[in-house]
Design a protein around this motif. Structure first.
Motif, PDB file in Angstrom:
ATOM      1  N   THR A  19       0.948  -1.241  -0.013  1.00 22.50           N
ATOM      2  CA  THR A  19       0.011  -0.031  -0.129  1.00 22.50           C
ATOM      3  C   THR A  19       0.968   1.281   0.163  1.00 22.50           C
ATOM      4  O   THR A  19       2.147   1.186   0.298  1.00 22.50           O
ATOM      5  CB  THR A  19      -0.738   0.020   1.326  1.00 22.50           C
ATOM      6  OG1 THR A  19      -0.316   0.336   2.470  1.00 22.50           O
ATOM      7  CG2 THR A  19      -1.723  -1.257   1.244  1.00 22.50           C
ATOM      8  N   GLU A  20       0.138   2.226  -0.030  1.00 17.19           N
ATOM      9  CA  GLU A  20       0.854   3.679  -0.170  1.00 17.19           C
ATOM     10  C   GLU A  20       1.731   3.723   1.148  1.00 17.19           C
ATOM     11  O   GLU A  20       3.039   4.646   1.414  1.00 17.19           O
ATOM     12  CB  GLU A  20       0.163   4.789  -0.306  1.00 17.19           C
ATOM     13  CG  GLU A  20      -0.418   4.825  -1.608  1.00 17.19           C
ATOM     14  CD  GLU A  20      -1.458   3.888  -2.197  1.00 17.19           C
ATOM     15  OE1 GLU A  20      -2.138   3.928  -3.360  1.00 17.19           O
ATOM     16  OE2 GLU A  20      -2.010   3.128  -1.265  1.00 17.19           O
ATOM     17  N   ALA A  21       1.408   3.160   2.297  1.00 17.13           N
ATOM     18  CA  ALA A  21       2.023   3.020   3.591  1.00 17.13           C
ATOM     19  C   ALA A  21       3.083   2.230   3.888  1.00 17.13           C
ATOM     20  O   ALA A  21       3.576   2.383   4.873  1.00 17.13           O
ATOM     21  CB  ALA A  21       0.861   3.011   4.716  1.00 17.13           C
ATOM     22  N   THR A  22       3.342   1.386   2.897  1.00 15.38           N
ATOM     23  CA  THR A  22       4.466   0.325   2.965  1.00 15.38           C
ATOM     24  C   THR A  22       5.750   1.085   2.934  1.00 15.38           C
ATOM     25  O   THR A  22       5.970   2.046   2.112  1.00 15.38           O
ATOM     26  CB  THR A  22       4.379  -0.611   1.779  1.00 15.38           C
ATOM     27  OG1 THR A  22       3.048  -1.120   2.001  1.00 15.38           O
ATOM     28  CG2 THR A  22       5.516  -1.658   1.824  1.00 15.38           C
ATOM     29  N   PRO A  23       6.541   0.737   3.920  1.00 17.28           N
ATOM     30  CA  PRO A  23       7.930   1.456   3.747  1.00 17.28           C
ATOM     31  C   PRO A  23       8.965   1.374   2.489  1.00 17.28           C
ATOM     32  O   PRO A  23       8.552   0.367   1.869  1.00 17.28           O
ATOM     33  CB  PRO A  23       8.934   0.775   4.825  1.00 17.28           C
ATOM     34  CG  PRO A  23       7.590   0.159   5.873  1.00 17.28           C
ATOM     35  CD  PRO A  23       6.479  -0.187   4.878  1.00 17.28           C
ATOM     36  N   THR A  24       9.578   2.340   2.226  1.00 19.45           N
ATOM     37  CA  THR A  24      10.173   2.588   0.945  1.00 19.45           C
ATOM     38  C   THR A  24      11.482   2.225   1.185  1.00 19.45           C
ATOM     39  O   THR A  24      12.169   2.824   1.966  1.00 19.45           O
ATOM     40  CB  THR A  24      10.136   3.850   0.280  1.00 19.45           C
ATOM     41  OG1 THR A  24      10.444   4.770   1.369  1.00 19.45           O
ATOM     42  CG2 THR A  24       8.650   4.138  -0.402  1.00 19.45           C
ATOM     43  N   ARG A  25      11.962   1.127   0.810  1.00 19.16           N
ATOM     44  CA  ARG A  25      13.200   0.626   0.894  1.00 19.16           C
ATOM     45  C   ARG A  25      13.972   0.337  -0.721  1.00 19.16           C
ATOM     46  O   ARG A  25      14.180  -0.944  -0.765  1.00 19.16           O
ATOM     47  CB  ARG A  25      13.391  -0.494   1.643  1.00 19.16           C
ATOM     48  CG  ARG A  25      13.121  -0.340   2.946  1.00 19.16           C
ATOM     49  CD  ARG A  25      13.243  -1.727   3.768  1.00 19.16           C
ATOM     50  NE  ARG A  25      12.755  -1.433   5.200  1.00 19.16           N
ATOM     51  CZ  ARG A  25      11.233  -2.051   5.444  1.00 19.16           C
ATOM     52  NH1 ARG A  25      10.717  -2.835   4.636  1.00 19.16           N
ATOM     53  NH2 ARG A  25      10.640  -1.905   6.627  1.00 19.16           N
ATOM     54  N   PRO A  26      14.246   1.280  -1.509  1.00 19.89           N
ATOM     55  CA  PRO A  26      14.796   0.971  -2.815  1.00 19.89           C
ATOM     56  C   PRO A  26      16.210   0.275  -2.906  1.00 19.89           C
ATOM     57  O   PRO A  26      17.056   0.713  -2.048  1.00 19.89           O
ATOM     58  CB  PRO A  26      15.014   2.379  -3.585  1.00 19.89           C
ATOM     59  CG  PRO A  26      14.878   3.320  -2.242  1.00 19.89           C
ATOM     60  CD  PRO A  26      14.004   2.762  -1.105  1.00 19.89           C
ATOM     61  N   GLU A  27      16.295  -0.585  -3.720  1.00 19.84           N
ATOM     62  CA  GLU A  27      17.728  -1.237  -3.876  1.00 19.84           C
ATOM     63  C   GLU A  27      18.502  -1.258  -5.012  1.00 19.84           C
ATOM     64  O   GLU A  27      19.233  -1.957  -5.473  1.00 19.84           O
ATOM     65  CB  GLU A  27      17.186  -2.815  -3.630  1.00 19.84           C
ATOM     66  CG  GLU A  27      16.280  -3.270  -2.488  1.00 19.84           C
ATOM     67  CD  GLU A  27      15.953  -4.601  -2.520  1.00 19.84           C
ATOM     68  OE1 GLU A  27      15.871  -5.493  -3.490  1.00 19.84           O
ATOM     69  OE2 GLU A  27      15.417  -4.974  -1.188  1.00 19.84           O
ATOM     70  N   SER A  28      18.191  -0.216  -5.874  1.00 14.82           N
ATOM     71  CA  SER A  28      18.956   0.312  -7.112  1.00 14.82           C
ATOM     72  C   SER A  28      18.892   1.828  -7.144  1.00 14.82           C
ATOM     73  O   SER A  28      17.969   2.409  -6.700  1.00 14.82           O
ATOM     74  CB  SER A  28      18.296  -0.188  -8.311  1.00 14.82           C
ATOM     75  OG  SER A  28      16.943   0.421  -8.679  1.00 14.82           O
ATOM     76  N   PRO A  29      20.023   2.301  -7.736  1.00 13.27           N
ATOM     77  CA  PRO A  29      20.082   3.716  -7.882  1.00 13.27           C
ATOM     78  C   PRO A  29      18.718   4.108  -8.892  1.00 13.27           C
ATOM     79  O   PRO A  29      18.264   5.418  -8.513  1.00 13.27           O
ATOM     80  CB  PRO A  29      20.984   3.843  -9.027  1.00 13.27           C
ATOM     81  CG  PRO A  29      22.179   3.035  -8.266  1.00 13.27           C
ATOM     82  CD  PRO A  29      21.158   1.685  -8.306  1.00 13.27           C
ATOM     83  N   TYR A  30      18.209   3.557  -9.701  1.00 15.15           N
ATOM     84  CA  TYR A  30      16.960   3.687 -10.330  1.00 15.15           C
ATOM     85  C   TYR A  30      15.775   4.044  -9.283  1.00 15.15           C
ATOM     86  O   TYR A  30      15.095   4.979  -9.218  1.00 15.15           O
ATOM     87  CB  TYR A  30      16.542   2.671 -11.367  1.00 15.15           C
ATOM     88  CG  TYR A  30      15.216   3.015 -11.790  1.00 15.15           C
ATOM     89  CD1 TYR A  30      14.627   4.068 -12.456  1.00 15.15           C
ATOM     90  CD2 TYR A  30      14.098   2.161 -11.564  1.00 15.15           C
ATOM     91  CE1 TYR A  30      13.551   4.275 -13.106  1.00 15.15           C
ATOM     92  CE2 TYR A  30      12.846   2.273 -11.951  1.00 15.15           C
ATOM     93  CZ  TYR A  30      12.348   3.310 -12.834  1.00 15.15           C
ATOM     94  OH  TYR A  30      11.095   3.552 -13.348  1.00 15.15           O
ATOM     95  N   GLY A  31      15.521   3.106  -8.298  1.00 11.70           N
ATOM     96  CA  GLY A  31      14.564   3.102  -7.176  1.00 11.70           C
ATOM     97  C   GLY A  31      14.774   4.502  -6.449  1.00 11.70           C
ATOM     98  O   GLY A  31      13.852   5.116  -6.036  1.00 11.70           O
ATOM     99  N   GLU A  32      16.050   4.626  -6.062  1.00 10.23           N
ATOM    100  CA  GLU A  32      16.143   5.655  -5.397  1.00 10.23           C
ATOM    101  C   GLU A  32      16.149   7.055  -5.773  1.00 10.23           C
ATOM    102  O   GLU A  32      15.578   7.961  -5.105  1.00 10.23           O
ATOM    103  CB  GLU A  32      18.194   5.653  -4.718  1.00 10.23           C
ATOM    104  CG  GLU A  32      18.295   4.431  -3.856  1.00 10.23           C
ATOM    105  CD  GLU A  32      19.694   4.104  -3.668  1.00 10.23           C
ATOM    106  OE1 GLU A  32      20.570   4.419  -4.773  1.00 10.23           O
ATOM    107  OE2 GLU A  32      20.024   3.317  -2.880  1.00 10.23           O
ATOM    108  N   SER A  33      16.349   7.083  -7.155  1.00 13.09           N
ATOM    109  CA  SER A  33      16.141   8.299  -7.831  1.00 13.09           C
ATOM    110  C   SER A  33      14.712   8.582  -8.089  1.00 13.09           C
ATOM    111  O   SER A  33      14.359   9.880  -7.960  1.00 13.09           O
ATOM    112  CB  SER A  33      16.681   8.243  -9.276  1.00 13.09           C
ATOM    113  OG  SER A  33      16.166   7.250 -10.229  1.00 13.09           O
ATOM    114  N   LYS A  34      13.825   7.535  -8.199  1.00 10.18           N
ATOM    115  CA  LYS A  34      12.151   7.852  -8.282  1.00 10.18           C
ATOM    116  C   LYS A  34      11.900   8.414  -6.805  1.00 10.18           C
ATOM    117  O   LYS A  34      11.110   9.177  -6.560  1.00 10.18           O
ATOM    118  CB  LYS A  34      11.817   6.748  -8.565  1.00 10.18           C
ATOM    119  CG  LYS A  34      11.872   6.098  -9.891  1.00 10.18           C
ATOM    120  CD  LYS A  34      11.115   7.480 -10.930  1.00 10.18           C
ATOM    121  CE  LYS A  34      11.219   7.138 -12.521  1.00 10.18           C
ATOM    122  NZ  LYS A  34      10.568   8.262 -13.311  1.00 10.18           N
TER     123      LYS A  34
END
Length: 321
Positions: A130-145
């Motif tokens: 859901t929108e409340a799920t913690p964000t934990r990006p694992e790539s520079p792409y995910g981090e950049s978004k």
């Protein structure tokens, strides 16, 4: 007055542009055509060729086309490749977004719909994101978004920017016979290219903790995605409230093996996929709730898996002929 669609010559962007024009909302495309395709932009839609990193070009585009809102899709979108090219990814996706927001502020353009990604979640530890799920990006792409989402949030605080970010999952299908996914990294074009070349498509890993042992993902039709952009833009134009982020998900997901079965049936080319080892970092399941988007953006899964496959195959086969 027009909405500027950055990356509007791409697979998703071109669908968004056509959805806008068909809804009576004038659109102008900005695209450097590094991955976009000129033929995806109809002749009656203005195309500004160039990069979002070029502030002077953006200034001219805003002035000449009386831009009042922005759909921001332009960027470097390959999560796996971003690990090898982090600086390029941050330049395109972070510096580019900051440049765009700076020009918007200078021109007093105060509304934007941002193309975010499920990659902001990394490997979630819940069955339904859901929108409340913690964000934990694992790539520079995910981090950049994720940084892009933060930039919008901070501009809201600083200058009153009105915005929302749409987190995409796996976008497939086609709404028009002349628009197709040309990505060298996405599942549908990879399978189609293999079939057209006489090769056997492959599944990476069949020993996951899922009902059939293959990864489960959200797959959404690109036309449904484009319709959500129109709804978001209309709400921003009307001054109506929006959440800062929305997940565009199905709520249940489809396994890779189910996709392969649907592709064999939809293409009329029977095959038994090869089994390859797991790819590092592939989570067993990523499926999202689309309840908030359904409430505010009229989001719905209007296409079946069979329609996703058949529409994508028709467009891809037409491009190959």
């Amino acid at each position: 007055m027009a909405w500027l669609v950055t990356g509007g010559a791409g697979y998703i962007g071109s669908h968004v542009v056509r959805a806008f024009t068909e809804a009576g909302i004038p659109a102008v495309v900005l695209d450097d055509l590094s991955s976009g395709i000129r033929g995806f932009v109809r002749e009656d839609v203005p195309l500004v060729r160039g990069s979002i990193l070029d502030g002077m070009l953006l200034e001219r585009a805003f002035e000449e086309h009386d831009v009042t809102g922005v759909v921001h899709l332009a960027g470097f979108k390959y999560a796996g490749v971003s690990v090898q090219r982090p600086l390029h990814t941050y330049l395109q996706n972070v510096t580019g977004t900051a440049t765009l927001l700076g020009v918007m502020s200078d021109r007093s353009v105060d509304r934007i719909v941002f193309s975010s990604s499920a990659a902001v979640f990394g490997t979630p530890d819940v069955d339904l994101v859901t929108e409340a799920t913690p964000t934990r990006p694992e790539s520079p792409y995910g981090e950049s978004k994720l940084i892009g989402e933060w930039l919008l949030r901070d501009q809201e605080r600083a200058v009153g920017l009105r915005h929302t970010s749409l987190r995409y999952f796996n976008v497939v299908g086609s709404g028009y016979p002349d628009l197709y996914d040309a990505s060298p990294h996405n599942l549908f074009p990879l399978v189609f290219d293999a079939l057209l070349d006489g090769r056997t498509p492959r599944i990476n890993g069949t020993d996951y903790a899922t009902p059939d042992g293959t990864c489960v993902r959200d797959y959404i039709h690109v036309s449904d995605l484009a319709a959500a952009h129109v709804a978001a833009a209309r709400r921003l134009d009307a001054g109506e409230p929006l959440e800062p982020v929305y997940n565009l998900g199905s709520g249940d997901g489809v396994s890779v093996r189910e996709i392969m079965t649907a592709m064999a049936e939809g293409t009329g080319i029977p095959f038994e996929p090869e089994v390859a080892p797991r790819r590092p970092g592939d989570p067993a399941r990523i499926v999202a709730s689309g309840e908030l988007a359904a409430r505010d953006l009229y989001w719905a899964m209007r296409h079946t898996l069979e329609q996703m496959v058949s529409s994508a195959w028709e467009a891809r086969r037409g491009a190959a002929s």
